[in-house]
Design a protein around this motif. Structure first.
Motif, short mmCIF file in Angstrom:
data_model
loop_
_atom_site.label_atom_id
_atom_site.label_comp_id
_atom_site.label_asym_id
_atom_site.label_seq_id
_atom_site.Cartn_x
_atom_site.Cartn_y
_atom_site.Cartn_z
N LEU A 11 2.13 -13.73 -12.29
CA LEU A 11 2.94 -14.79 -11.70
C LEU A 11 4.43 -14.48 -11.85
CD1 LEU A 11 2.93 -17.67 -10.45
CD2 LEU A 11 3.02 -18.57 -12.78
N SER A 12 4.78 -13.84 -12.94
CA SER A 12 6.21 -13.61 -13.20
C SER A 12 6.75 -12.37 -12.50
CB SER A 12 6.44 -13.48 -14.71
OG SER A 12 5.62 -12.46 -15.23
N ALA A 13 5.91 -11.37 -12.22
CA ALA A 13 6.43 -10.10 -11.67
C ALA A 13 5.82 -9.74 -10.33
CB ALA A 13 6.20 -8.97 -12.67
N GLY A 14 4.95 -10.56 -9.78
CA GLY A 14 4.33 -10.24 -8.49
C GLY A 14 3.36 -9.07 -8.60
N TRP A 15 3.22 -8.34 -7.49
CA TRP A 15 2.24 -7.24 -7.42
C TRP A 15 2.85 -5.95 -7.92
CZ3 TRP A 15 -2.82 -7.77 -6.59
CH2 TRP A 15 -3.28 -8.94 -5.96
N ALA A 16 2.18 -5.31 -8.88
CA ALA A 16 2.58 -3.97 -9.31
C ALA A 16 2.13 -2.95 -8.25
CB ALA A 16 1.95 -3.65 -10.66
N ALA A 17 2.61 -1.73 -8.38
CA ALA A 17 2.20 -0.67 -7.45
C ALA A 17 0.70 -0.42 -7.60
CB ALA A 17 2.97 0.61 -7.75
N PRO A 18 -0.02 -0.36 -6.49
CA PRO A 18 -1.47 -0.07 -6.58
C PRO A 18 -1.71 1.36 -7.05
CG PRO A 18 -0.82 -0.77 -4.34
CD PRO A 18 0.44 -0.54 -5.11
N GLU A 19 -2.86 1.55 -7.70
CA GLU A 19 -3.21 2.88 -8.21
C GLU A 19 -4.57 3.31 -7.69
OE1 GLU A 19 -2.63 3.30 -12.61
OE2 GLU A 19 -2.29 1.13 -12.46
N ALA B 68 0.82 -1.21 0.00
CA ALA B 68 0.00 0.00 0.00
C ALA B 68 0.86 1.27 0.00
CB ALA B 68 -0.94 -0.01 1.21
N SER B 69 2.08 1.17 0.47
CA SER B 69 2.92 2.38 0.53
C SER B 69 3.34 2.82 -0.87
CB SER B 69 4.16 2.14 1.40
OG SER B 69 5.09 1.31 0.72
N ARG B 70 3.19 1.93 -1.87
CA ARG B 70 3.54 2.29 -3.25
C ARG B 70 2.35 2.88 -4.02
NH1 ARG B 70 5.46 -2.92 -5.91
NH2 ARG B 70 6.20 -1.55 -7.58
N LEU B 71 1.25 3.11 -3.32
CA LEU B 71 0.03 3.61 -3.99
C LEU B 71 0.31 4.92 -4.73
CD1 LEU B 71 -3.10 3.21 -4.29
CD2 LEU B 71 -3.34 4.71 -2.30
#
Lengths: 421, 421
Positions: B82-90, B43-46
């Motif tokens: 699957l290959s890159a995990g979670w992107a930054a939430p927007e 969440a800190s990357r929102l």
């Protein structure tokens, strides 16, 4: 969308291996008091917008085909609303759908689909296999999952229109014996978040490039099945296992993923304390065994409790077996065709007593897939494959079906598609 | 999307009715061999992109609110692969999602969700009710339906961020005692058509305007329930009835639609030959009855067989009842709180012998909804409502919960949201 009540009754014709097959469209219905009903799904109203960005066709068994993400240039869509009925279907460029985040199908699994194939025959012609059965089953599924009804023959005509458009390019005549996978789909796209029957729905048909999966995924021939555990039940009486709705698939993926991680191809779904044998993966499951009395039987689970899918391939296997496995073939001993509940312990005993002749899965995606092994509660059952890479019965049935699908023999199950230029 | 492994460990704080509640974010994990793990939901990357087209807020109980289609100005999304995990939430303007027609969620019901509310308190503050329980249950659901895992505390922070952004406008301080409905959702948006665990998924959070549904839909107070028939079974041991997955909802709509057409509000879902009482609609079900021995009991179905939802409201009712219904209130006789299987015939007998005190449904959408009548196999059971529009126990529990939700009393279950300007 105004009802097309003025449209004359139209008739479209399909040439079916020399037989004229006529699909007569029902005129818009009149409710007895004279008020016109809402428009039905109507293939004759199909509008066409061709793509301006045609894509190239991937090679068979290329990585692109194995990824199962590539569809042909076009798709068919038709929108339904409770207040206006079915809008005119559209054939248009394949591309993303725009759905509100509140759409019913994204929350409540108001979705159903069909799986069919388009075949490029060895006689150069395009064929569908018993498409009317898929279209009728789609109506069974949409009804079960609270989506609108439609005349199955209209869906069939829309499928044929899309195949006639994209088949010539995507199944080139130079590649006889190849196929595309057709996925008619219906989703609730009502953007109201309440838990209720959707008031809006989208029917769409897409055609995907698909790998040949009937050979199993491992280096050796034959599929390896892992019997389901008691804490993973696919379907139950009073549920919806007989319908091709999304709700039967997502919940099965956890067990399927665990099976794959352990080196198995599919789950053999058991039901109840008696370990009734029901389905294999998303296919129907068949065994051929010799009874203790010495007779030979082809056995599969019955449809009565509505926990298994009424597969088109299942039905075709049963019909062909009843017709052709009555001893007229010198190489194949006659079998008795039996639809009945059977239990895992019967299968185990047949293996242990040397009475199991073969087992196979039957469905559209995996076609006729011979089974080499079943793991059940720590017991590894080796399933015979008399011909090396298949059992004799699965092999014969597969050949008979392929002969129909790929036009090596003329049969009413193979519906020829007239190709557009 | 590059992993943000350099980001320092951060701590965010929520003021919780005077209590400091600290959510500590776990640093990105290191796999033992020194290889960095894929990025977690964080969440800190929102990132925030505000709408340039703010919409007007509909009036409570207006037709627009009743339609349950209107969401607030913004939503939160986060993509996983699957290959890159979670992107930054927007955090970004609310609007349609673009999904390929082959998306997993549209075919295989790879989808799960949560239901929560944001409350505007009588003290002017915004509150969530036990959000950590919803976020933990969302992880249970996503795991069951083959969708990715995530740290529940990160989901909670994203929900809080969206509520802090849109709450001030969409729940104006001039309307204390009102609420919005929060719908965290996860869908498999893998565009591969194979029946397999999705390799791509989208988490999103939307906030909708919702009507108050706890009063029932008819002109008289109290909900009318229709007991399910044997051919409509909601959930099964070994199935997924305990998870908030789409596959539990779509298949129930057919029975629900039939019930509504007959004038009932919801289905009372029974299970098995004994007609075990499980859930009411999409809510948990409670009865208060006097035993033949003379004791007073609050009874609800147990969680053990995993066929019913572990409701946040259910849990809160049980906890409050154990704490406060022990006889300290002069008006309310003490009740014994019992989680056990119970059968329809027990309920029928309690009604017929005058021992049934009241019944109610409990869930987020319908809140505490008193039940006025149950129809079971042609028998119409009238359920007492001692206070006219509710039973006394349901009424007291509802008041206690509302006091927490709307800040009339300070309680750790009510999590205050600091509002953005």
């Amino acid at each position: 969308m105004a009802p097309t009540l003025e449209a004359p009754e139209t008739t479209s014709q399909l040439v079916n291996d020399g037989l004229k097959r006529t699909i007569t469209k029902t005129a818009p219905s009149l409710i007895p008091n004279g008020v016109h009903a809402l428009p039905e799904l109507d293939a004759s109203r199909l509008t066409t917008t061709l793509t301006s960005h045609p894509r190239s066709v991937p090679l068979p068994d290329s990585d692109e085909v194995k990824a199962q993400r590539t569809c042909t240039d076009h798709m068919v869509t038709a929108q339904w609303t409770l207040s206006a009925g079915w809008a005119a279907p559209e054939l248009k460029p394949y591309g993303p759908l725009s759905l509100m985040p509140t759409s019913s199908c994204l929350h409540y699994a108001t979705e159903c689909f069909e799986g069919m194939k388009l075949y490029r025959g060895f006689d150069g012609r395009l064929r569908l296999f018993r498409p009317s059965l898929n279209c009728r089953r789609m109506l069974v599924s949409s009804t079960r999952i609270a989506l609108p009804s439609f005349p199955p023959a209209e869906l069939e005509q829309l499928i044929i229109a899309l195949c006639a458009r994209d088949g010539p390019k995507w199944l080139p005549k130079e590649r006889p014996g190849s196929f595309l996978y057709i996925r008619p789909t219906m989703i609730g796209n009502d953007p109201a978040l309440g838990v209720q029957k959707p008031k809006e729905a989208l029917l769409y048909i897409i055609v995907a490039c698909f790998p040949n999966m009937s050979a199993g995924t491992g280096p050796k021939p034959g599929m390896k099945l892992l019997a389901s555990q008691e804490d993973m039940v696919r379907a139950w009486p009073g549920g919806f296992g007989y319908a091709k709705v999304g709700a039967n698939y997502g919940p099965s993926l956890l067990a399927q993923g665990e099976a794959r991680a352990k080196g198995y191809d599919q789950i053999l779904w058991l039901f109840g304390e008696d370990c009734e044998v029901t389905e294999a993966g998303a296919s129907n499951f068949f065994v051929v065994w010799r009874t203790r009395e010495g007779g030979l039987q082809l056995v599969t689970a019955p449809l009565g409790e509505k926990i298994i899918l009424d597969g088109v391939t299942r039905r075709s296997v049963l019909e062909l077996a009843r017709e052709r496995l009555s001893g007229r073939d010198e190489e194949l001993e006659a079998v008795e065709v039996v639809e009945r509940k059977f239990q895992m312990h019967e299968l185990v005993e047949a293996v242990e007593e040397g009475r199991l002749v073969e087992a196979f899965a039957a469905g559209t995606a995996f076609f006729i897939a011979p089974i080499a092994a079943i793991s059940f509660r720590g017991k590894d059952l080796k399933i015979p494959m008399a011909k090396g890479d298949t059992g004799a019965y699965a092999g014969a049935i597969k050949t008979w079906l392929m002969d129909i699908m790929y036009g090596r023999c003329q049969h009413e199950w193979g519906v020829v598609i007239e190709e557009e230029e």
